[in-house]
Write a protein that holds these residues in place. Structure first.
Motif, short mmCIF file in Angstrom:
data_model
loop_
_atom_site.label_atom_id
_atom_site.label_comp_id
_atom_site.label_asym_id
_atom_site.label_seq_id
_atom_site.Cartn_x
_atom_site.Cartn_y
_atom_site.Cartn_z
N LEU A 53 0.83 -1.19 0.00
CA LEU A 53 0.00 0.00 0.00
C LEU A 53 0.88 1.25 0.00
O LEU A 53 1.30 1.74 1.05
N PRO A 54 1.19 1.78 -1.20
CA PRO A 54 1.82 3.09 -1.25
C PRO A 54 0.77 4.15 -0.97
O PRO A 54 -0.40 3.99 -1.34
N SER A 55 1.19 5.22 -0.32
CA SER A 55 0.23 6.23 0.11
C SER A 55 0.75 7.61 -0.19
O SER A 55 1.90 7.93 0.09
N GLY A 56 -0.10 8.48 -0.75
CA GLY A 56 0.31 9.86 -0.89
C GLY A 56 -0.30 10.57 -2.09
O GLY A 56 -0.39 10.03 -3.18
N ARG A 57 -0.72 11.80 -1.84
CA ARG A 57 -1.16 12.70 -2.92
C ARG A 57 0.01 13.58 -3.34
O ARG A 57 0.57 13.41 -4.40
#
Length: 200
Positions: A53-57
């Motif tokens: 799960l990569p996360s980030g805007r």
């Protein structure tokens, strides 16, 4: 405690690191460096977890994706979010698309953890053990945030070193000293404000 012992204690705290173990998921907090996602891909291919799960805007301070910070010759796409970039890194390193979960709203580390928890809950993934792939000197603060959101889980930190700052050499340059002392400062300020007396 003398000065040398103090520095060793600070290093042990900031540079959290574990040996990988079989886990339910691998987390990658958002950033513009590919090395953390490359490390996650390696662990996935070695069978340590079925999901990443990569996360980030993007960075809240910039209001946009900061851009690819290294290996631009390999990762030369146009990316609007950190998640898009990290997904591309993972797939170019052999992770199938179906193993990559999506979180593309977070704009700072605490949100990485908050929104990741929402994603795993919606997907029905019970996280009893997780691996966290982050930057070396960002390890403790990342770990503390994910521990808040996954209090029931054992979280193992398997960091990467994209900018050359390590436990062994951080004291040798002004950049390294500022990076580590900056992390200590952020941990004290952010967690005092968040936890208050609960941190006692």
């Amino acid at each position: 405690m003398d000065y040398s012992e103090f520095l060793r204690t600070a290093e042990d705290f900031v540079f959290a690191e574990d040996q990988p173990e079989k886990a339910d998921i691998i987390f990658v907090p958002g950033n513009g460096f590919p090395q953390m996602a490359e490390r996650a891909a390696q662990l996935y291919k070695e069978g340590y977890a079925p999901y990443i799960l990569p996360s980030g805007r993007y960075s809240i301070t910039l209001g946009k994706f900061v851009g690819v910070q290294s290996h631009q010759e390999i990762y030369d796409g146009e990316y609007e979010t950190e998640w898009e970039f990290l997904k591309s890194v993972l797939m170019k390193n052999g992770v199938p698309e179906e193993a990559i979960l999506r979180e593309d709203q977070a704009t700072f580390t605490y949100e990485n953890a908050i929104y990741s928890r929402q994603v795993t809950d919606r997907a029905g993934i019970q996280v009893n053990k997780a691996i966290l792939c982050c930057k070396t000197y960002h390890a403790r603060r990342s770990l503390m945030y994910y521990q808040i959101l996954y209090p029931e889980a054992k979280i193992l930190v398997c960091p990467a070193c994209p900018d050359g700052i390590t436990r062994e050499n951080w004291r040798e340059t002004e950049v390294g000293v500022e990076a580590v002392t900056g992390e200590i400062d952020r941990i004290v300020k952010q967690f005092c404000l968040m936890l208050g007396d609960k941190g006692r």
